[in-house]
Design an enzyme around this catalytic site. Sequence first.
Site, PDB file in Angstrom:
ATOM      1  N   SER A   1       6.941  -0.761   5.833  1.00 53.44           N
ATOM      2  CA  SER A   1       6.871  -2.031   5.113  1.00 53.44           C
ATOM      3  C   SER A   1       8.251  -2.654   4.933  1.00 53.44           C
ATOM      4  O   SER A   1       8.429  -3.864   5.110  1.00 53.44           O
ATOM      5  CB  SER A   1       6.207  -1.829   3.752  1.00 53.44           C
ATOM      6  OG  SER A   1       4.889  -1.351   3.906  1.00 53.44           O
TER       7      SER A   1
ATOM      8  N   ARG B   1      -9.625  -8.535  12.090  1.00 52.44           N
ATOM      9  CA  ARG B   1      -8.894  -8.527  10.825  1.00 52.44           C
ATOM     10  C   ARG B   1      -8.717  -9.956  10.314  1.00 52.44           C
ATOM     11  O   ARG B   1      -8.440 -10.880  11.085  1.00 52.44           O
ATOM     12  CB  ARG B   1      -7.539  -7.833  10.983  1.00 52.44           C
ATOM     13  CG  ARG B   1      -7.667  -6.399  11.482  1.00 52.44           C
ATOM     14  CD  ARG B   1      -6.368  -5.634  11.377  1.00 52.44           C
ATOM     15  NE  ARG B   1      -6.021  -5.361   9.976  1.00 52.44           N
ATOM     16  CZ  ARG B   1      -4.951  -4.651   9.619  1.00 52.44           C
ATOM     17  NH1 ARG B   1      -4.130  -4.173  10.535  1.00 52.44           N
ATOM     18  NH2 ARG B   1      -4.699  -4.433   8.333  1.00 52.44           N
TER      19      ARG B   1
ATOM     20  N   SER C   1      -5.905  -9.450   1.635  1.00 54.47           N
ATOM     21  CA  SER C   1      -4.680  -8.717   1.955  1.00 54.47           C
ATOM     22  C   SER C   1      -3.476  -9.385   1.321  1.00 54.47           C
ATOM     23  O   SER C   1      -3.314 -10.611   1.417  1.00 54.47           O
ATOM     24  CB  SER C   1      -4.472  -8.646   3.468  1.00 54.47           C
ATOM     25  OG  SER C   1      -3.216  -8.081   3.789  1.00 54.47           O
ATOM     26  N   SER C   2      -2.602  -8.591   0.730  1.00 53.21           N
ATOM     27  CA  SER C   2      -1.357  -9.125   0.186  1.00 53.21           C
ATOM     28  C   SER C   2      -0.453  -9.658   1.295  1.00 53.21           C
ATOM     29  O   SER C   2       0.434 -10.481   1.042  1.00 53.21           O
ATOM     30  CB  SER C   2      -0.617  -8.041  -0.604  1.00 53.21           C
ATOM     31  OG  SER C   2      -0.208  -6.976   0.244  1.00 53.21           O
ATOM     32  N   GLN C   3      -0.665  -9.202   2.526  1.00 51.15           N
ATOM     33  CA  GLN C   3       0.152  -9.671   3.641  1.00 51.15           C
ATOM     34  C   GLN C   3      -0.007 -11.167   3.877  1.00 51.15           C
ATOM     35  O   GLN C   3       0.890 -11.803   4.437  1.00 51.15           O
ATOM     36  CB  GLN C   3      -0.202  -8.903   4.917  1.00 51.15           C
ATOM     37  CG  GLN C   3       0.197  -7.449   4.887  1.00 51.15           C
ATOM     38  CD  GLN C   3      -0.312  -6.669   6.076  1.00 51.15           C
ATOM     39  OE1 GLN C   3      -1.179  -7.145   6.819  1.00 51.15           O
ATOM     40  NE2 GLN C   3       0.203  -5.469   6.269  1.00 51.15           N
TER      41      GLN C   3
ATOM     42  N   GLU D   1      -3.701   1.975   0.901  1.00 46.89           N
ATOM     43  CA  GLU D   1      -3.340   2.734   2.086  1.00 46.89           C
ATOM     44  C   GLU D   1      -3.336   4.247   1.832  1.00 46.89           C
ATOM     45  O   GLU D   1      -3.367   5.041   2.767  1.00 46.89           O
ATOM     46  CB  GLU D   1      -1.972   2.295   2.599  1.00 46.89           C
ATOM     47  CG  GLU D   1      -0.835   2.538   1.638  1.00 46.89           C
ATOM     48  CD  GLU D   1       0.379   1.673   1.949  1.00 46.89           C
ATOM     49  OE1 GLU D   1       1.478   2.235   2.040  1.00 46.89           O
ATOM     50  OE2 GLU D   1       0.222   0.447   2.097  1.00 46.89           O
TER      51      GLU D   1
ATOM     52  N   HIS E   1      -9.226  -3.327   7.209  1.00 46.08           N
ATOM     53  CA  HIS E   1      -7.976  -2.710   7.679  1.00 46.08           C
ATOM     54  C   HIS E   1      -8.103  -2.308   9.145  1.00 46.08           C
ATOM     55  O   HIS E   1      -8.928  -2.857   9.877  1.00 46.08           O
ATOM     56  CB  HIS E   1      -7.615  -1.527   6.791  1.00 46.08           C
ATOM     57  CG  HIS E   1      -6.865  -1.927   5.558  1.00 46.08           C
ATOM     58  ND1 HIS E   1      -5.827  -1.187   5.026  1.00 46.08           N
ATOM     59  CD2 HIS E   1      -6.987  -3.022   4.765  1.00 46.08           C
ATOM     60  CE1 HIS E   1      -5.347  -1.796   3.952  1.00 46.08           C
ATOM     61  NE2 HIS E   1      -6.042  -2.905   3.774  1.00 46.08           N
TER      62      HIS E   1
ATOM     63  N   ARG F   1      -4.122   6.460   9.314  1.00 47.32           N
ATOM     64  CA  ARG F   1      -4.417   7.049   8.005  1.00 47.32           C
ATOM     65  C   ARG F   1      -5.644   7.965   8.080  1.00 47.32           C
ATOM     66  O   ARG F   1      -5.718   8.970   7.366  1.00 47.32           O
ATOM     67  CB  ARG F   1      -4.646   5.955   6.968  1.00 47.32           C
ATOM     68  CG  ARG F   1      -3.502   4.971   6.801  1.00 47.32           C
ATOM     69  CD  ARG F   1      -2.238   5.620   6.289  1.00 47.32           C
ATOM     70  NE  ARG F   1      -1.188   4.619   6.083  1.00 47.32           N
ATOM     71  CZ  ARG F   1       0.094   4.889   6.008  1.00 47.32           C
ATOM     72  NH1 ARG F   1       0.524   6.140   6.114  1.00 47.32           N
ATOM     73  NH2 ARG F   1       0.988   3.927   5.821  1.00 47.32           N
TER      74      ARG F   1
ATOM     75  N   LYS G   1       1.458   4.871  15.248  1.00 44.44           N
ATOM     76  CA  LYS G   1       1.530   3.534  14.658  1.00 44.44           C
ATOM     77  C   LYS G   1       2.637   3.449  13.609  1.00 44.44           C
ATOM     78  O   LYS G   1       3.366   2.449  13.542  1.00 44.44           O
ATOM     79  CB  LYS G   1       0.179   3.183  14.030  1.00 44.44           C
ATOM     80  CG  LYS G   1       0.066   1.778  13.472  1.00 44.44           C
ATOM     81  CD  LYS G   1      -1.337   1.537  12.938  1.00 44.44           C
ATOM     82  CE  LYS G   1      -1.558   0.066  12.619  1.00 44.44           C
ATOM     83  NZ  LYS G   1      -0.728  -0.437  11.532  1.00 44.44           N
TER      84      LYS G   1
END
Length: 431
Positions: free
Chosen positions: A32, A128, A173-175, A317, A344, A389, A414
């Site tokens: 990040s 996504r 998503s915060s993105q 996550e 995700h 994950r 990844k």
Amino acid sequence: MSETRVPDAVRWGAPVASGAVDGRVGLPGSKSMTARALVLSAAARTAGSLADPLAARDTALMAAALRALGIRVDTTNEALWTIEPRPLSGPATVDCGLAGTVMRFLPPLAALADGRVDFDGDPHARKRPMGPLLRALTALGVRLDGDRASLPFSILGSGRVTGGEVTVDASASSQLVSGLLLSAPRFDRGLVLRHVGPPVPSAPHLRMTVDMLRATGATVDDSRPDVWEVGPCLADGRGWDIEPDLSNAAPFLAAAVATGGTVTIPGWPARTSQPGDALRGLLDALGATVGFGPDGLTVAGTGTITGIDADLSEVGELTPVVAALCALADSPSRLSGIAHLRGHETDRLAALATELNRLGGDVAETDDGLRIRPRPLRAAVFDTYDDHRMAQAGAVLGLVVPGLELSDVACTSKTLPDFPDLWAALVGARP
């Protein structure tokens, strides 16, 4: 969710712990922080650098995308990347892979380029959510071509973005917020961004974005709930010291909890905006002993895992590894606040329920999470769904479930290419 059939040659036999796992695991840099530092450096006026960045698929895709836009990114020295800003230009093609950071952080930057920039990615990346970001760019006067809700699409850059006020629903998503904020200082009028909708998940990532923007000299006012105001600014580049990736610490610390061992992660920061720092409280609630000191963060398992009722909305996550530990607990667990995980790298809620139940567990999806009732688990092939994950969660379970195989462990590249070797070294197995 249907089972993915994978050739036997691709499967990875998860190492079984012969006893309590004890060791130290040094981790590479935060994905990040690396992604944000790359974007901020590309948008700066002068050269910058990243010390101890993460070299993984997501960050390699980010660096390649910036090069395509004309930025000089030198990753020859793995310990110190250098970025030399240059005028952004097209035509260019951006391969997003499965990286949410690439597909959401770079379109606002690409809007500042002079020319066409085409975006696409892996097949699942096209599922996504991108609509709120693309609609916000359109409202700011950016021209687009193609799908207005997901990949693929094209940004038709004019060399500048006027900026101003825009509203976005970032509940997926915060993105979607971070992507707009990171390039906002380069907009002629800056940006006033308002979120309208259910709460934005992963709030620590928003704090990281704001903190890093301020570190460049940008003015950010986030004093009002769900409103971010960024003033126009052409900042100088700077040197970024990238912290270890705390989210990638999750499976290694979980190994101590699952086996009653002790694991230390050196270099754990005393103060950080990384969501992975929440592992301290989560693992404590699960019954582990957690200590922090000059040597780093140390987690010791007690031989018993306690079920939890946890809102993971800020740390989604971490859900796969936490769910794996809950499946090994001595009492039921409820994980909530994570409906957004359905969008995700894969639908993580459906994937976790499917794979844990395949092993003999009792897991049910709820509207916003999972209910996990521990049951004796048995060996099976644990499908990773190309999700790093999920692979980490499967590896944790494999410590105590002899014969468990992962459909694929290479997807951990990844964010952590050395995962198989680090894991084997920790648990005393052959790489």
